[in-house]
Design a protein around this motif. Structure first.
Motif, mmCIF file in Angstrom:
data_model
loop_
_atom_site.group_PDB
_atom_site.id
_atom_site.type_symbol
_atom_site.label_atom_id
_atom_site.label_comp_id
_atom_site.label_asym_id
_atom_site.label_seq_id
_atom_site.Cartn_x
_atom_site.Cartn_y
_atom_site.Cartn_z
ATOM 1 N N LYS A 130 11.541 22.446 -57.563
ATOM 2 C CA LYS A 130 12.411 22.852 -56.455
ATOM 3 C C LYS A 130 11.782 23.937 -55.585
ATOM 4 O O LYS A 130 12.244 24.163 -54.451
ATOM 5 N N ASN A 131 10.746 24.591 -56.102
ATOM 6 C CA ASN A 131 10.146 25.739 -55.391
ATOM 7 C C ASN A 131 8.625 25.672 -55.455
ATOM 8 O O ASN A 131 7.962 26.619 -55.887
ATOM 9 N N ASN A 132 8.074 24.560 -55.026
ATOM 10 C CA ASN A 132 6.634 24.358 -55.156
ATOM 11 C C ASN A 132 5.884 25.038 -54.017
ATOM 12 O O ASN A 132 5.400 24.406 -53.068
ATOM 13 N N ASN A 133 5.803 26.348 -54.116
ATOM 14 C CA ASN A 133 5.089 27.148 -53.126
ATOM 15 C C ASN A 133 4.502 28.375 -53.814
ATOM 16 O O ASN A 133 4.949 28.777 -54.894
ATOM 17 N N ARG A 134 3.506 28.958 -53.185
ATOM 18 C CA ARG A 134 2.772 30.067 -53.814
ATOM 19 C C ARG A 134 3.626 31.316 -53.970
ATOM 20 O O ARG A 134 3.461 32.072 -54.932
ATOM 21 N N GLU A 135 4.526 31.549 -53.025
ATOM 22 C CA GLU A 135 5.349 32.750 -53.097
ATOM 23 C C GLU A 135 6.233 32.722 -54.342
ATOM 24 O O GLU A 135 6.295 33.720 -55.085
ATOM 25 N N TRP A 136 6.899 31.594 -54.562
ATOM 26 C CA TRP A 136 7.756 31.494 -55.743
ATOM 27 C C TRP A 136 6.914 31.574 -57.008
ATOM 28 O O TRP A 136 7.289 32.257 -57.968
ATOM 29 N N PHE A 137 5.779 30.901 -57.026
ATOM 30 C CA PHE A 137 4.943 30.856 -58.216
ATOM 31 C C PHE A 137 4.473 32.260 -58.604
ATOM 32 O O PHE A 137 4.529 32.637 -59.778
ATOM 33 N N GLN A 138 4.032 33.015 -57.633
ATOM 34 C CA GLN A 138 3.532 34.352 -57.933
ATOM 35 C C GLN A 138 4.639 35.279 -58.435
ATOM 36 O O GLN A 138 4.417 36.088 -59.338
ATOM 37 N N SER A 139 5.824 35.136 -57.874
ATOM 38 C CA SER A 139 6.923 36.000 -58.309
ATOM 39 C C SER A 139 7.521 35.550 -59.638
ATOM 40 O O SER A 139 8.293 36.302 -60.261
ATOM 41 N N ASN A 140 7.174 34.349 -60.069
ATOM 42 C CA ASN A 140 7.663 33.822 -61.347
ATOM 43 C C ASN A 140 6.506 33.477 -62.281
ATOM 44 O O ASN A 140 6.634 32.598 -63.136
ATOM 45 N N ARG A 141 5.432 34.215 -62.126
ATOM 46 C CA ARG A 141 4.238 33.909 -62.904
ATOM 47 C C ARG A 141 4.473 34.041 -64.412
ATOM 48 O O ARG A 141 3.856 33.332 -65.214
ATOM 49 N N ALA A 142 5.366 34.921 -64.799
ATOM 50 C CA ALA A 142 5.665 35.094 -66.227
ATOM 51 C C ALA A 142 6.231 33.800 -66.815
ATOM 52 O O ALA A 142 5.940 33.459 -67.969
ATOM 53 N N LYS A 143 7.017 33.062 -66.028
ATOM 54 C CA LYS A 143 7.567 31.785 -66.499
ATOM 55 C C LYS A 143 6.454 30.758 -66.684
ATOM 56 O O LYS A 143 6.472 29.974 -67.632
ATOM 57 N N TYR A 191 -2.930 23.744 -61.069
ATOM 58 C CA TYR A 191 -3.197 23.838 -59.640
ATOM 59 C C TYR A 191 -3.700 22.500 -59.096
ATOM 60 O O TYR A 191 -4.585 21.880 -59.675
ATOM 61 N N ARG A 192 -3.149 22.061 -57.981
ATOM 62 C CA ARG A 192 -3.535 20.795 -57.370
ATOM 63 C C ARG A 192 -4.692 21.001 -56.398
ATOM 64 O O ARG A 192 -4.780 22.017 -55.718
ATOM 65 N N ASP A 193 -5.557 20.014 -56.295
ATOM 66 C CA ASP A 193 -6.592 19.975 -55.261
ATOM 67 C C ASP A 193 -5.982 19.233 -54.077
ATOM 68 O O ASP A 193 -5.823 18.011 -54.117
ATOM 69 N N LYS A 216 -2.294 14.303 -48.426
ATOM 70 C CA LYS A 216 -1.255 14.579 -47.432
ATOM 71 C C LYS A 216 -0.194 15.500 -48.019
ATOM 72 O O LYS A 216 0.459 16.241 -47.296
ATOM 73 N N ASP A 217 -0.014 15.419 -49.344
ATOM 74 C CA ASP A 217 0.928 16.289 -50.035
ATOM 75 C C ASP A 217 0.248 17.626 -50.300
ATOM 76 O O ASP A 217 -0.680 17.720 -51.096
ATOM 77 N N LYS A 218 0.706 18.655 -49.641
ATOM 78 C CA LYS A 218 0.076 19.970 -49.747
ATOM 79 C C LYS A 218 0.773 20.892 -50.746
ATOM 80 O O LYS A 218 0.477 22.086 -50.780
ATOM 81 N N ALA A 219 1.664 20.352 -51.558
ATOM 82 C CA ALA A 219 2.285 21.164 -52.602
ATOM 83 C C ALA A 219 1.188 21.696 -53.517
ATOM 84 O O ALA A 219 0.371 20.922 -54.029
ATOM 85 N N PRO A 220 1.132 23.007 -53.743
ATOM 86 C CA PRO A 220 -0.025 23.593 -54.438
ATOM 87 C C PRO A 220 -0.059 23.395 -55.953
ATOM 88 O O PRO A 220 -1.107 23.604 -56.565
ATOM 89 N N TYR A 221 1.072 22.989 -56.555
ATOM 90 C CA TYR A 221 1.107 22.934 -58.017
ATOM 91 C C TYR A 221 1.589 21.568 -58.512
ATOM 92 O O TYR A 221 2.431 20.911 -57.885
ATOM 93 N N LYS A 222 1.052 21.157 -59.643
ATOM 94 C CA LYS A 222 1.556 19.968 -60.314
ATOM 95 C C LYS A 222 2.908 20.296 -60.943
ATOM 96 O O LYS A 222 3.122 21.428 -61.384
#
Length: 223
Positions: free
Chosen positions: A13-26, A64-66, A71-77
Motif C-alpha cells: 500500500k505504500n511502495n515508496n522510499r519515504e514510507w520505507f525509510q520511516s518504517n525501516r525497523a519493520k 530492492y527492485r531494478d 515501466k513499473d517504478k515501484a522501488p521495492y518488491k
C-alpha cells in the motif's frame, strides 16, 4: 510469518522510499524473520538433499527492485524470494521459493540451462522420452505439481523434426515444476518442514533430469 505478512501488506500500500525509510525497523524485522525461515529450511533440506547454500541470508534475494528498464517504478518488491543451490556435480537443478500475500510457492528444476545443456536435454529426450514422461505423467506428480512448466519455443528447435512425437518436451527452454501453498500452510509454525517436503517430492523429476545431463546418449556417465 505474521511479521513478514504485516510488513508486505503495508509495503504493498505504500511502495515508496519515504514510507520505507520511516518504517525501516519493520523491514529489518521481516528480513530477520525470513533469514530464520531460510536457515530452518536449509536444515530441513539437508536431511534429504545436500544444499550448497550455507546460510539462509545467502539464499534470499534483495527486496530492492531494478527499475531501470521497467515501466513499473515501484522501488521495492512486495514479496520475499530465495534460491537454494544443490551441491556436487551429480546434483543438478535448483530450488526457488516465493512468499507473498498473493501467492506462496516452491519451484524446482532447470531455470536457465545454457545452450550446451539444453541441447543435451533435447538430444536425450529425442532419443528416449519415456523416463521423463513416466515422472511427469505419474499421479503423484500431477497431484503435487500439475504439469511441467517453463518457457517454450513456439516451434521446433533447430535441428529437430516438428513432427517428433515428443515435440512438446523438445520445445522447452526451461524445465520447471511448481507447488503452491495455502495461507494456512504458510502460517503454520512448521512451514519450513512443509516447504522442504514439497522440495523433497521434486526429487524424482530432478533425478531424472540429472541422469540425462550427466550421461551421454549411450548412458555412460560424463562426470
Amino acid at each position: 510469518m505474521k511479521t513478514t505478512f504485516e510488513f508486505l501488506n503495508q509495503l504493498t500500500k505504500n511502495n515508496n522510499r519515504e514510507w520505507f525509510q520511516s518504517n525501516r525497523a519493520k523491514y529489518e524485522d521481516s528480513y530477520n524473520e525470513m533469514i530464520l525461515f531460510a536457515d530452518q529450511l536449509i536444515e530441513e533440506m539437508n536431511k534429504h538433499d545436500v544444499i550448497e547454500t550455507s546460510v539462509g541470508k545467502k539464499s534470499l534475494f534483495r527486496i530492492y527492485r531494478d527499475v531501470r528498464f521497467s515501466k513499473d517504478k515501484a522501488p521495492y518488491k512486495t514479496h520475499w524470494a530465495g534460491t537454494l543451490r544443490r551441491a556436487g556435480a551429480n546434483r543438478r537443478g535448483g530450488y526457488y521459493f516465493k512468499i507473498s500475500n498473493e501467492e506462496s510457492f516452491a519451484m524446482g528444476g532447470f531455470f536457465g540451462p545454457n545452450a550446451q545443456d539444453l541441447l543435451h536435454f533435447r538430444n536425450q529426450i529425442a532419443l528416449d522420452a519415456d523416463p521423463l514422461r513416466n515422472v511427469i505423467e505419474s499421479n503423484d506428480f500431477k497431484n503435487d505439481f500439475g504439469e511441467l512448466l517453463g518457457e517454450k519455443l513456439k516451434t521446433a528447435p533447430k535441428g529437430f523434426d516438428k513432427t517428433h512425437p515428443d515435440i512438446d518436451l523438445l520445445r522447452h527452454k526451461q524445465y520447471i515444476i511448481r507447488h503452491d501453498f495455502t495461507l494456512k500452510q504458510v502460517h503454520d509454525p512448521n512451514f519450513p518442514e512443509i516447504m522442504s517436503e514439497a522440495f523433497r517430492k521434486m526429487r524424482p523429476f530432478l533425478d531424472c533430469m540429472t541422469e540425462m545431463i550427466t550421461t551421454d546418449l549411450n548412458g555412460i556417465p560424463l562426470v
